[in-house]
Scaffold this active site. Structure first.
Site, short mmCIF file in Angstrom:
data_model
loop_
_atom_site.label_atom_id
_atom_site.label_comp_id
_atom_site.label_asym_id
_atom_site.label_seq_id
_atom_site.Cartn_x
_atom_site.Cartn_y
_atom_site.Cartn_z
N ASP A 89 1.00 -0.88 -0.20
CA ASP A 89 -0.05 0.09 0.03
C ASP A 89 0.94 1.28 -0.23
O ASP A 89 1.86 1.23 0.11
CB ASP A 89 -0.59 -0.17 1.05
CG ASP A 89 -1.95 0.77 0.48
OD1 ASP A 89 -1.91 2.14 0.12
OD2 ASP A 89 -2.76 0.74 1.65
N ASP A 100 -3.52 7.70 -2.77
CA ASP A 100 -3.31 6.07 -1.66
C ASP A 100 -3.47 5.15 -2.86
O ASP A 100 -4.63 4.95 -3.46
CB ASP A 100 -4.46 6.52 -0.95
CG ASP A 100 -4.55 5.77 0.01
OD1 ASP A 100 -3.41 4.22 0.31
OD2 ASP A 100 -5.01 5.29 0.73
N HIS A 160 -12.35 6.10 1.84
CA HIS A 160 -12.27 7.56 2.70
C HIS A 160 -12.01 8.34 1.65
O HIS A 160 -11.81 8.05 0.66
CB HIS A 160 -11.08 6.69 4.32
CG HIS A 160 -9.49 6.25 3.20
ND1 HIS A 160 -8.90 7.77 2.79
CD2 HIS A 160 -9.07 5.72 2.98
CE1 HIS A 160 -7.71 6.71 2.27
NE2 HIS A 160 -7.97 5.82 2.67
N HIS A 168 -7.25 10.31 6.04
CA HIS A 168 -8.64 9.71 6.06
C HIS A 168 -9.13 11.37 6.97
O HIS A 168 -9.64 11.56 7.95
CB HIS A 168 -8.84 9.07 7.13
CG HIS A 168 -7.86 7.89 7.11
ND1 HIS A 168 -8.98 6.32 7.14
CD2 HIS A 168 -6.71 7.20 6.88
CE1 HIS A 168 -7.86 5.38 6.45
NE2 HIS A 168 -6.87 5.67 6.40
N GLU A 194 -10.88 1.24 -1.14
CA GLU A 194 -9.79 -0.27 -1.54
C GLU A 194 -10.70 -1.15 -0.30
O GLU A 194 -10.46 -1.67 0.70
CB GLU A 194 -8.85 0.47 -0.02
CG GLU A 194 -9.57 1.30 1.05
CD GLU A 194 -8.11 1.92 2.02
OE1 GLU A 194 -7.24 1.19 1.90
OE2 GLU A 194 -8.41 2.62 2.41
N GLU A 290 -6.22 -1.20 -4.40
CA GLU A 290 -6.86 0.20 -4.31
C GLU A 290 -6.52 1.07 -5.59
O GLU A 290 -5.24 1.42 -5.85
CB GLU A 290 -6.64 0.81 -2.85
CG GLU A 290 -6.52 2.44 -2.14
CD GLU A 290 -5.97 2.74 -1.08
OE1 GLU A 290 -5.04 2.01 -0.25
OE2 GLU A 290 -6.63 3.39 0.27
MN MN Z 1 -3.84 2.88 1.24
MN MN Z 2 -6.52 3.73 1.64
#
Ligand code: MN
Ligand code: MN
Length: 308
Positions: A89, A100, A160, A168, A194, A290
């Protein structure tokens, strides 16, 4: 949340997305059995800087039942093992604008369908994302796709909303049809989607290990700790503000023992937040994919992390 994104913000989001996408694709080819988690994390974080971004958070490398929030520790000796399933990630920010993205790499064919379930869930979810669409509708698509492979989504992990310097930002995009979630996608906003798929019960719990932290600004509390501890706080704060960091980034500058002690102190004083490693409750295997999606002011969707 911002209701509008100016051109400069969009350009920086697009740049962050392109960097994150490029590195995700590179690391999928680069990662091999026998490599240490540390060398993989360092590789990713070095590439982020090389391509003109900064890490939005420490590279998460989560193996098997670990779903998220594990970044290699300073003295980490773990290596990529045969027969494992690995989630990478990656977070990139350009001037606070965050992309992200995550991918799953399998070292055993028996995890192929688990990884595919999460990958297809993301692909379908991202297609559904649009201005006005309910978050729970996207959750429903994720849930149905993963269940069509006879796996479970991880119910207590979610996508998010993202804001400048905030990974977030408050809104939650569930990985199932959450009837209590009344949110919907809005123009001028950025979202991470995600899906996590699991062979277990579909819930994560906190593990004992904390490898990722962020600071909380509080001058009153800061004045009450030792000047050595204040120095560490100020060093990290000047670089990270409230973005996540890991002690691994500071071992060259501070003794490991001092780092660990001070982080414990900062946690106990409410000057830092720790993010425990998240492990699937029944020790099922976990896959994750994601993307970060931007909806511009006119309602047009841009998938930031799939064009590179
Ligand atoms: Mn992530
Ligand atoms: Mn994330």
């Amino acid at each position: 949340m911002y209701d509008m994104l100016d051109d400069e913000a969009i350009q920086k989001y697009v740049k962050a997305g392109r960097i994150a996408c490029t590195i995700r694709k590179e690391v999928e080819k680069y990662i091999k059995v026998g490599m240490t988690l540390i060398e993989i994390a360092k590789h990713v974080e070095q590439k982020i800087l090389e391509y003109g971004g900064e890490p939005a958070f420490p590279t998460n490398i989560s193996v098997n039942s670990i779903a998220a929030h594990y970044t290699p520790e300073p003295d980490d000796r773990a290596v990529i093992m045969n027969n494992s399933i690995v989630k990478i990630d990656i977070g990139v920010h350009v001037d606070g604008y965050v992309a992200d993205t995550a991918s799953t790499i399998i070292f055993d064919d028996r995890y192929a369908s688990l990884a595919e379930a999460a990958r297809e869930a993301l692909e379908k979810a991202v297609k559904v994302v649009n201005k006005g669409v309910k978050f729970s509708e996207v959750g429903n698509v994720i849930d149905n796709t993963i269940k069509s492979y006879s796996y479970k989504p991880v119910y207590n992990l979610s996508g998010h909303s993202i804001d400048r310097y905030a990974i977030h930002a408050g809104e939650v995009i569930p990985n199932f049809r959450d009837r209590m979630n009344f949110g919907s996608f809005k123009a001028g906003n950025v979202y991470a989607i995600e899906p996590f798929a699991s062979t277990g019960v579909g819930y994560v719990e906190n593990g004992d290990t904390i490898t990722i932290y962020s600071l909380k600004w509080n001058p009153k509390k800061l004045n009450r700790i030792s000047s050595d501890a204040q120095t560490l706080f100020n060093t990290v704060y000047s670089e990270r503000r409230t973005l996540p960091f890991t002690p691994r980034w500071y071992v060259g500058r501070y003794r490991l023992e001092f780092l660990n002690q001070t982080l414990k102190l900062l946690l106990s004083q409410g000057l830092a937040i720790g993010y425990p490693v998240l492990i699937e409750k029944s020790r099922g295997m976990v896959a994750q994919y994601e993307h970060t999606v931007l909806i511009n002011n006119s309602g047009e969707k841009i998938i930031l992390t799939d064009s590179c």
